[in-house]
Design a protein around this motif. Structure first.
Motif, PDB file in Angstrom:
ATOM      1  N   ASN A  23      13.406  -2.009 -39.178  1.00 22.63           N
ATOM      2  CA  ASN A  23      12.962  -2.230 -37.957  1.00 22.63           C
ATOM      3  C   ASN A  23      12.269  -3.853 -37.913  1.00 22.63           C
ATOM      4  O   ASN A  23      11.382  -4.012 -37.290  1.00 22.63           O
ATOM      5  CB  ASN A  23      11.916  -1.222 -37.772  1.00 22.63           C
ATOM      6  CG  ASN A  23      12.534   0.213 -37.618  1.00 22.63           C
ATOM      7  OD1 ASN A  23      13.553   0.482 -36.778  1.00 22.63           O
ATOM      8  ND2 ASN A  23      11.923   1.329 -38.104  1.00 22.63           N
ATOM      9  N   SER A  24      12.409  -4.619 -38.857  1.00 21.21           N
ATOM     10  CA  SER A  24      11.821  -5.792 -39.046  1.00 21.21           C
ATOM     11  C   SER A  24      13.088  -7.031 -38.523  1.00 21.21           C
ATOM     12  O   SER A  24      14.073  -6.564 -38.159  1.00 21.21           O
ATOM     13  CB  SER A  24      11.442  -6.148 -40.365  1.00 21.21           C
ATOM     14  OG  SER A  24      12.117  -5.989 -41.292  1.00 21.21           O
ATOM     15  N   GLY A  82       9.187  -2.750 -48.368  1.00 19.87           N
ATOM     16  CA  GLY A  82       9.661  -3.882 -47.589  1.00 19.87           C
ATOM     17  C   GLY A  82       8.871  -4.029 -46.365  1.00 19.87           C
ATOM     18  O   GLY A  82       7.932  -3.574 -45.908  1.00 19.87           O
ATOM     19  N   ASN A  83       9.252  -5.413 -45.904  1.00 24.65           N
ATOM     20  CA  ASN A  83       8.449  -5.936 -44.749  1.00 24.65           C
ATOM     21  C   ASN A  83       8.679  -5.036 -43.410  1.00 24.65           C
ATOM     22  O   ASN A  83       9.666  -4.910 -42.826  1.00 24.65           O
ATOM     23  CB  ASN A  83       8.802  -7.348 -44.275  1.00 24.65           C
ATOM     24  CG  ASN A  83       8.505  -8.407 -45.676  1.00 24.65           C
ATOM     25  OD1 ASN A  83       7.437  -7.892 -46.475  1.00 24.65           O
ATOM     26  ND2 ASN A  83       8.922  -9.633 -45.723  1.00 24.65           N
ATOM     27  N   GLU A  84       7.398  -4.762 -42.642  1.00 24.32           N
ATOM     28  CA  GLU A  84       7.563  -4.070 -41.453  1.00 24.32           C
ATOM     29  C   GLU A  84       6.898  -5.048 -40.333  1.00 24.32           C
ATOM     30  O   GLU A  84       5.791  -5.386 -40.619  1.00 24.32           O
ATOM     31  CB  GLU A  84       6.922  -2.722 -41.568  1.00 24.32           C
ATOM     32  CG  GLU A  84       7.267  -1.784 -40.035  1.00 24.32           C
ATOM     33  CD  GLU A  84       8.747  -0.886 -40.630  1.00 24.32           C
ATOM     34  OE1 GLU A  84       9.378  -1.124 -39.799  1.00 24.32           O
ATOM     35  OE2 GLU A  84       8.605  -0.137 -41.405  1.00 24.32           O
ATOM     36  N   HIS A  85       7.523  -5.271 -39.220  1.00 19.93           N
ATOM     37  CA  HIS A  85       7.142  -6.357 -38.444  1.00 19.93           C
ATOM     38  C   HIS A  85       5.575  -5.590 -37.920  1.00 19.93           C
ATOM     39  O   HIS A  85       5.640  -4.489 -37.267  1.00 19.93           O
ATOM     40  CB  HIS A  85       7.888  -6.463 -36.904  1.00 19.93           C
ATOM     41  CG  HIS A  85       7.244  -7.430 -36.110  1.00 19.93           C
ATOM     42  ND1 HIS A  85       7.370  -8.712 -36.341  1.00 19.93           N
ATOM     43  CD2 HIS A  85       6.909  -7.340 -34.776  1.00 19.93           C
ATOM     44  CE1 HIS A  85       6.694  -9.573 -35.314  1.00 19.93           C
ATOM     45  NE2 HIS A  85       6.680  -8.415 -34.432  1.00 19.93           N
ATOM     46  N   GLY A  86       4.506  -6.486 -37.925  1.00 18.26           N
ATOM     47  CA  GLY A  86       3.232  -6.014 -37.349  1.00 18.26           C
ATOM     48  C   GLY A  86       2.592  -5.233 -38.312  1.00 18.26           C
ATOM     49  O   GLY A  86       1.558  -4.977 -37.639  1.00 18.26           O
ATOM     50  N   LYS A  87       3.026  -4.982 -39.486  1.00 16.40           N
ATOM     51  CA  LYS A  87       2.391  -3.817 -40.256  1.00 16.40           C
ATOM     52  C   LYS A  87       1.824  -4.825 -41.468  1.00 16.40           C
ATOM     53  O   LYS A  87       2.242  -5.883 -41.712  1.00 16.40           O
ATOM     54  CB  LYS A  87       3.503  -3.010 -40.706  1.00 16.40           C
ATOM     55  CG  LYS A  87       4.049  -2.228 -39.871  1.00 16.40           C
ATOM     56  CD  LYS A  87       2.934  -1.157 -39.084  1.00 16.40           C
ATOM     57  CE  LYS A  87       3.461  -0.192 -37.988  1.00 16.40           C
ATOM     58  NZ  LYS A  87       4.652   0.655 -38.840  1.00 16.40           N
TER      59      LYS A  87
END
Length: 308
Positions: A32-33, A64-69
């Motif tokens: 989702n990123s 892992g990187n999550e957009h906006g998190k």
């Protein structure tokens, strides 16, 4: 330490709880990123969870990187000013902060690491090294090696008080490896430059090929890309047997678009290697048994900071 020299005769037993393990995927990619595709590390993490013994308490996390998190915040190197300024667990940040949101605290990872008997880390090699997310995680775990469990003695973060404490006889009683005795296993993988490397061992895009000799690359054994975090564990009293420090080549010679998590099915030797690593991990952890006082360690790993 090799598996044969670990020195465990009988596993510790407990009637109160199952064996507990924590499995962490360390790739930056998340479905989702930005990339829109899940990582191989995440796929392997779920494969491992499904292959561990029934009855174990298996915790797992993808950092892992999550957009906006929130992301894992950087270490502030407090230990370089004084070992006593480096608090266990890290009090430079706190959970649920709106000013410095920190994924490590928001996911309660200090407590979850303390709760487990063993850890397994799965991630790719990025430029001869662990991923950014793993490096951030382990930088913030410097406090498990001798960190100060009494921030009240230094007024939370007073450098002069910390230096005074470090010079005192009391410090020798306070400083210890807070997660001593646990087991850690590492599975890392790389593509040896994938399709970007030419027959001469140099990148195809490189014009001035005489600038370096590929024979002088940092190491010949690719697993050594993770040597820094392995040795950090070992110096912190965390046992990393050589047999549980594994590397695999994935996607060698392929373009990146053709080496995705969905393509792991086309790498039977890699999957055999991975499954063998999981089996060795399970056997070692079972033989070693339970870590004593994990409930006390978990209580000691709760935040003393609440930053908003």
């Amino acid at each position: 330490m090799s598996e044969s020299s670990a020195g465990y005769n009988e596993p510790a037993h407990s009637d109160d709880r199952p064996l507990r393990v924590l499995v962490i995927a360390g790739s930056q990619r998340r479905l989702n990123s930005c990339p829109g595709l899940d990582s191989k590390a995440r796929a392997l993490m779920h494969r491992m969870v499904g292959r561990l013994p029934i009855g174990w308490q298996v915790d797992h996390e993808d950092i892992g990187n999550e957009h906006g998190k929130p992301k894992i915040q950087a270490c502030n190197a407090c230990v370089s000013s004084s070992m006593a300024l480096c608090v266990w667990p890290c009090n430079c940040y706190g959970p649920d902060s709106t000013t410095q949101p920190d994924l490590l605290w928001d996911l309660h990872l200090y407590e979850r690491l303390a709760r487990a008997d063993a850890w397994a880390f799965i991630g790719p090699i990025n430029w001869y090294a662990p991923t950014t997310n793993f490096k951030l995680l382990f930088d913030r775990l410097v406090c498990m090696n001798g960190g100060n469990p009494r921030p009240d003695l230094i007024d939370k973060k007073n450098t002069l008080l910390a230096q005074q404490l470090e010079r005192s006889a009391l410090w020798a009683q306070l400083s210890k490896n807070h997660l001593q005795g646990r087991t850690a296993a590492f599975f890392c993988y790389g593509d040896l430059g994938a399709a970007d490397i030419g027959e001469d061992g140099r990148p195809k895009l490189l014009r001035d090929k005489a600038w370096f000799d590929p024979q002088d690359e940092p190491f010949s054994d690719e697993r050594n890309a993770y040597q820094g975090v392995v040795w950090q564990c070992r110096y912190s009293g965390i046992e990393v047997p050589d047999g549980l420090w594994q590397h695999a080549d994935i996607g060698v010679g392929q373009i990146y678009a053709d080496s995705q998590a969905s393509d792991l099915k086309d790498e039977p030797e890699v999957m055999k290697l991975f499954d063998g690593w999981v089996e060795r991990f399970a056997a070692f952890v079972e033989r070693k048994g339970f870590i004593a006082d994990v409930e006390q360690a978990e209580r000691g790993a709760k935040s003393t900071t609440n930053q908003r």
